[in-house]
Design a protein around this motif. Sequence first.
Motif, PDB file in Angstrom:
ATOM      1  N   VAL A   1       4.309  35.782  20.734  1.00 43.96           N
ATOM      2  CA  VAL A   1       3.973  36.554  21.656  1.00 43.96           C
ATOM      3  C   VAL A   1       5.563  37.013  22.465  1.00 43.96           C
ATOM      4  O   VAL A   1       5.813  37.965  22.958  1.00 43.96           O
ATOM      5  N   ASN A   2       5.874  35.751  23.373  1.00 47.15           N
ATOM      6  CA  ASN A   2       7.308  35.160  23.425  1.00 47.15           C
ATOM      7  C   ASN A   2       7.894  36.435  22.656  1.00 47.15           C
ATOM      8  O   ASN A   2       8.782  37.042  23.331  1.00 47.15           O
ATOM      9  N   LEU A   3       7.979  35.708  21.672  1.00 46.55           N
ATOM     10  CA  LEU A   3       9.091  36.150  20.719  1.00 46.55           C
ATOM     11  C   LEU A   3       9.063  37.836  20.373  1.00 46.55           C
ATOM     12  O   LEU A   3      10.141  38.459  20.028  1.00 46.55           O
ATOM     13  N   ARG A   4       7.633  38.667  20.153  1.00 42.75           N
ATOM     14  CA  ARG A   4       8.006  39.865  20.050  1.00 42.75           C
ATOM     15  C   ARG A   4       8.156  40.746  21.220  1.00 42.75           C
ATOM     16  O   ARG A   4       8.901  41.314  20.829  1.00 42.75           O
ATOM     17  N   LEU A   5       7.328  39.858  22.687  1.00 40.20           N
ATOM     18  CA  LEU A   5       8.434  40.304  23.571  1.00 40.20           C
ATOM     19  C   LEU A   5       9.531  40.701  23.691  1.00 40.20           C
ATOM     20  O   LEU A   5      10.592  41.860  24.529  1.00 40.20           O
ATOM     21  N   LYS A   6      10.928  39.597  23.061  1.00 37.78           N
ATOM     22  CA  LYS A   6      11.835  39.445  23.764  1.00 37.78           C
ATOM     23  C   LYS A   6      12.193  40.549  22.756  1.00 37.78           C
ATOM     24  O   LYS A   6      13.648  41.148  22.514  1.00 37.78           O
ATOM     25  N   ALA A   7      11.665  40.632  21.765  1.00 41.65           N
ATOM     26  CA  ALA A   7      12.815  41.095  20.180  1.00 41.65           C
ATOM     27  C   ALA A   7      12.118  42.682  20.651  1.00 41.65           C
ATOM     28  O   ALA A   7      12.903  43.902  20.612  1.00 41.65           O
TER      29      ALA A   7
ATOM     30  N   GLY B   1       3.496  55.126  22.502  1.00 42.60           N
ATOM     31  CA  GLY B   1       3.409  54.007  22.601  1.00 42.60           C
ATOM     32  C   GLY B   1       2.834  53.241  21.142  1.00 42.60           C
ATOM     33  O   GLY B   1       1.845  53.854  20.697  1.00 42.60           O
ATOM     34  N   ALA B   2       3.849  51.833  20.515  1.00 44.96           N
ATOM     35  CA  ALA B   2       3.077  51.286  19.675  1.00 44.96           C
ATOM     36  C   ALA B   2       2.292  50.394  20.165  1.00 44.96           C
ATOM     37  O   ALA B   2       1.886  50.265  21.204  1.00 44.96           O
ATOM     38  N   GLN B   3       1.245  49.857  18.582  1.00 44.25           N
ATOM     39  CA  GLN B   3       0.709  48.364  19.385  1.00 44.25           C
ATOM     40  C   GLN B   3       0.524  47.168  18.620  1.00 44.25           C
ATOM     41  O   GLN B   3      -0.191  46.095  19.263  1.00 44.25           O
ATOM     42  N   ASN B   4       2.200  46.978  18.436  1.00 45.22           N
ATOM     43  CA  ASN B   4       2.478  45.603  18.032  1.00 45.22           C
ATOM     44  C   ASN B   4       4.110  46.019  17.694  1.00 45.22           C
ATOM     45  O   ASN B   4       4.247  47.366  17.330  1.00 45.22           O
ATOM     46  N   VAL B   5       4.279  44.787  17.274  1.00 46.69           N
ATOM     47  CA  VAL B   5       5.768  44.216  17.047  1.00 46.69           C
ATOM     48  C   VAL B   5       6.407  43.607  16.289  1.00 46.69           C
ATOM     49  O   VAL B   5       5.811  42.260  17.016  1.00 46.69           O
ATOM     50  N   HIS B   6       6.755  43.289  15.295  1.00 45.37           N
ATOM     51  CA  HIS B   6       7.207  42.466  15.233  1.00 45.37           C
ATOM     52  C   HIS B   6       8.346  41.718  15.485  1.00 45.37           C
ATOM     53  O   HIS B   6       9.303  42.501  15.735  1.00 45.37           O
ATOM     54  N   TRP B   7       8.619  40.200  15.498  1.00 42.35           N
ATOM     55  CA  TRP B   7       9.875  40.145  16.055  1.00 42.35           C
ATOM     56  C   TRP B   7      11.532  39.631  15.787  1.00 42.35           C
ATOM     57  O   TRP B   7      12.431  39.375  16.084  1.00 42.35           O
ATOM     58  N   ALA B   8      11.428  40.375  14.153  1.00 42.32           N
ATOM     59  CA  ALA B   8      12.775  39.898  13.163  1.00 42.32           C
ATOM     60  C   ALA B   8      12.317  41.053  12.945  1.00 42.32           C
ATOM     61  O   ALA B   8      12.607  42.034  12.844  1.00 42.32           O
TER      62      ALA B   8
ATOM     63  N   GLY C   1       2.985  44.114   6.175  1.00 37.26           N
ATOM     64  CA  GLY C   1       1.961  44.720   7.420  1.00 37.26           C
ATOM     65  C   GLY C   1       2.681  44.698   8.607  1.00 37.26           C
ATOM     66  O   GLY C   1       1.442  45.335   8.967  1.00 37.26           O
ATOM     67  N   GLU C   2       3.522  43.964   8.674  1.00 34.44           N
ATOM     68  CA  GLU C   2       4.342  43.940   9.713  1.00 34.44           C
ATOM     69  C   GLU C   2       5.186  45.437  10.660  1.00 34.44           C
ATOM     70  O   GLU C   2       5.602  46.321   9.453  1.00 34.44           O
ATOM     71  N   ILE C   3       5.926  45.269  11.825  1.00 31.79           N
ATOM     72  CA  ILE C   3       6.792  46.474  11.720  1.00 31.79           C
ATOM     73  C   ILE C   3       8.092  46.462  12.797  1.00 31.79           C
ATOM     74  O   ILE C   3       7.930  45.847  13.571  1.00 31.79           O
ATOM     75  N   SER C   4       9.138  46.381  12.839  1.00 29.18           N
ATOM     76  CA  SER C   4      10.082  45.619  13.372  1.00 29.18           C
ATOM     77  C   SER C   4      10.398  46.567  14.614  1.00 29.18           C
ATOM     78  O   SER C   4      10.102  48.291  14.674  1.00 29.18           O
ATOM     79  N   ALA C   5      10.458  46.653  15.554  1.00 28.31           N
ATOM     80  CA  ALA C   5      11.334  47.092  17.357  1.00 28.31           C
ATOM     81  C   ALA C   5      11.991  48.028  16.663  1.00 28.31           C
ATOM     82  O   ALA C   5      11.615  49.902  16.832  1.00 28.31           O
ATOM     83  N   LEU C   6      13.416  48.726  15.927  1.00 22.92           N
ATOM     84  CA  LEU C   6      13.933  49.466  15.260  1.00 22.92           C
ATOM     85  C   LEU C   6      13.451  50.061  14.785  1.00 22.92           C
ATOM     86  O   LEU C   6      13.429  51.417  14.776  1.00 22.92           O
ATOM     87  N   MET C   7      11.821  50.224  14.349  1.00 17.05           N
ATOM     88  CA  MET C   7      11.924  51.215  13.203  1.00 17.05           C
ATOM     89  C   MET C   7      10.645  52.799  13.737  1.00 17.05           C
ATOM     90  O   MET C   7      10.147  53.160  14.213  1.00 17.05           O
ATOM     91  N   LEU C   8      10.065  50.824  14.825  1.00 15.92           N
ATOM     92  CA  LEU C   8       9.102  52.500  16.049  1.00 15.92           C
ATOM     93  C   LEU C   8      10.289  52.557  17.126  1.00 15.92           C
ATOM     94  O   LEU C   8      10.385  54.517  17.286  1.00 15.92           O
ATOM     95  N   VAL C   9      11.581  52.599  17.803  1.00 17.52           N
ATOM     96  CA  VAL C   9      12.810  53.427  18.257  1.00 17.52           C
ATOM     97  C   VAL C   9      12.637  54.419  17.688  1.00 17.52           C
ATOM     98  O   VAL C   9      13.244  55.545  18.181  1.00 17.52           O
ATOM     99  N   GLU C  10      12.638  54.231  16.085  1.00 17.28           N
ATOM    100  CA  GLU C  10      13.210  55.508  15.402  1.00 17.28           C
ATOM    101  C   GLU C  10      12.812  56.456  15.388  1.00 17.28           C
ATOM    102  O   GLU C  10      12.833  58.098  14.912  1.00 17.28           O
ATOM    103  N   VAL C  11      11.269  55.867  14.947  1.00 18.74           N
ATOM    104  CA  VAL C  11       9.922  57.730  15.358  1.00 18.74           C
ATOM    105  C   VAL C  11       9.845  58.063  16.344  1.00 18.74           C
ATOM    106  O   VAL C  11       8.906  58.441  17.634  1.00 18.74           O
ATOM    107  N   GLY C  12      10.784  57.244  17.729  1.00 16.55           N
ATOM    108  CA  GLY C  12      10.697  57.525  19.623  1.00 16.55           C
ATOM    109  C   GLY C  12       9.478  57.258  19.933  1.00 16.55           C
ATOM    110  O   GLY C  12       9.123  57.454  21.424  1.00 16.55           O
ATOM    111  N   VAL C  13       8.646  56.025  19.526  1.00 18.03           N
ATOM    112  CA  VAL C  13       8.114  54.542  20.177  1.00 18.03           C
ATOM    113  C   VAL C  13       9.241  54.399  21.878  1.00 18.03           C
ATOM    114  O   VAL C  13       9.994  54.189  21.827  1.00 18.03           O
TER     115      VAL C  13
END
Length: 242
Positions: free
Chosen positions: A110-116, A63-70, A77-89
Amino acid sequence: MRKVIIAGNWKMFKTRAETLEFLQGFLPQLDTTPDDRDIVLCAPFTDLGTLSRNLHGSRIQIGAQNVHWAESGAFTGEISALMLVEVGVRYVVIGHSERRQFFGETDETVNLRLKAAQKAGLIPILCVGESKQQRDAGETEAIIFKQLEHDLIDVDQEHLIIAYEPIWAIGTGDTCASAEANRVIGLIRSKLSNPDMTIQYGGSVKPDNINEIMAQSEIDGALVGGASLDPQDFAKLVNYKV
């Protein structure tokens, strides 16, 4: 059927070398861990690749500790969901009280991050909870219901975990009484369209109180802070007995 998930939130702790040292002490203690529970390690961004390389084929999810909505953009300083998926999160903590308190997180972001996160196939762990001042004022239910109302707009409740974390119990050594945590989590469940959602308790979860916490009827797991940093303590938590 509700799934039991024990997740460790390492916050801003552990270098890559310390991560490897943790795994060396922790993994051998999972041989007798019952199959009825999942284990997640939510680590700093720099540790995610190390976990991915060393947990292949294990029962531990990352698991990661945060994700950006874009998906990408000028968001230093932010990180995208696709970047997290790529490393196995697989999971990501969203809306932790420390993000809300220290970094300006709002119910809207929070809502934007959840949906992303969900769009990319990640399972969010949404944190909700009240402060000591709010609890003393009798506002616990109102605060949490407001968070749920705004955070969950257009969010898929079939692919979501909620963690009830009373802010006054995080890192303080003060644990919300198990029966009270169970009561609040039951109220949270009553507001959901998916009553089988996994709902965790978080807030000074330790080896000496995990059995009592997990014996509660509404609690499906724990989001663990400090006790997840020590491989021996975290092993005791994932090997709890009810």
